[in-house]
Design an enzyme around this catalytic site. Structure first.
Site, PDB file in Angstrom:
ATOM      1  N   HIS A   7      60.465  -5.290  -6.650  1.00  0.00           N
ATOM      2  CA  HIS A   7      59.769  -4.819  -7.840  1.00  0.00           C
ATOM      3  C   HIS A   7      58.703  -5.853  -8.190  1.00  0.00           C
ATOM      4  CE1 HIS A   7      62.586  -7.561  -9.914  1.00  0.00           C
ATOM      5  NE2 HIS A   7      61.661  -7.634 -10.850  1.00  0.00           N
ATOM      6  N   HIS A  72      45.390  -7.815  -7.552  1.00  0.00           N
ATOM      7  CA  HIS A  72      45.534  -6.523  -8.224  1.00  0.00           C
ATOM      8  C   HIS A  72      46.844  -5.880  -7.783  1.00  0.00           C
ATOM      9  CE1 HIS A  72      43.854  -4.919  -4.419  1.00  0.00           C
ATOM     10  NE2 HIS A  72      44.244  -3.713  -4.799  1.00  0.00           N
ATOM     11  N   GLU A 125      45.072  -0.386  -9.237  1.00  0.00           N
ATOM     12  CA  GLU A 125      44.487   0.620  -8.353  1.00  0.00           C
ATOM     13  C   GLU A 125      45.507   1.739  -8.174  1.00  0.00           C
ATOM     14  OE1 GLU A 125      43.390   1.051  -3.581  1.00  0.00           O
ATOM     15  OE2 GLU A 125      43.914  -0.910  -4.393  1.00  0.00           O
TER      16      GLU A 125
END
Length: 149
Positions: A7, A72, A125
């Protein structure tokens, strides 16, 4: 043994604001939450096993792109139609987009996505591997769209 992502943990400045964004706009389910004033967190999932994302309220400043660390966070949608639905939800929420709408990963690519920032400025994204043929590529052939935003 091959490692895989378990995670992602993100530090946030305001758990309530970030939880609303990731739950209400991106559709993650709240799995568990810590509500003690000095230990607030939220585990978020997607219906699979365990958390996908954990939000930790322990940051004092927003994300800094100039520091080493996370570049990102990328998510994959299951279709171009679903990607465009995310784009609409993000627009309705008033997010800060890095590029205008759905863009290709590079010139002539069938893959692409939307590039935007969460409430703390973390770069995100959502992409698809195909289905965005003809979409513009802000950085052309020389650099991937996901690299410089």
């Amino acid at each position: 043994m091959t490692l895989r992502t378990g995670h992602i943990g993100l530090n946030v400045t305001d758990l309530d604001r970030s939880l609303a964004f990731y739950r209400d706009v991106l559709g993650f389910a709240l799995l568990a939450e810590g509500k003690e004033d000095d230990r607030r967190y939220a585990y978020l999932g997607d219906g699979g096993d365990g958390p996908v994302l954990t939000l930790w309220q322990q940051a004092r400043e927003p994300y800094g792109a100039e520091r080493a660390g996370l570049h990102h966070l990328a998510f994959t949608a299951d279709s171009a139609e679903r990607l465009r639905a995310y784009e609409s939800a993000l627009r309705a929420h008033g997010v800060d987009f890095a590029h205008e709408g759905v863009v290709a990963h590079h010139e002539g690519s069938a893959s692409g996505g939307v590039f935007f920032h969460d409430p703390d400025g973390t770069r995100l994204e959502i992409s698809v591997p195909s289905g965005v043929e003809g979409a513009p590529a802000p950085h052309g052939e020389s650099a991937p769209t996901c690299g410089f935003f």
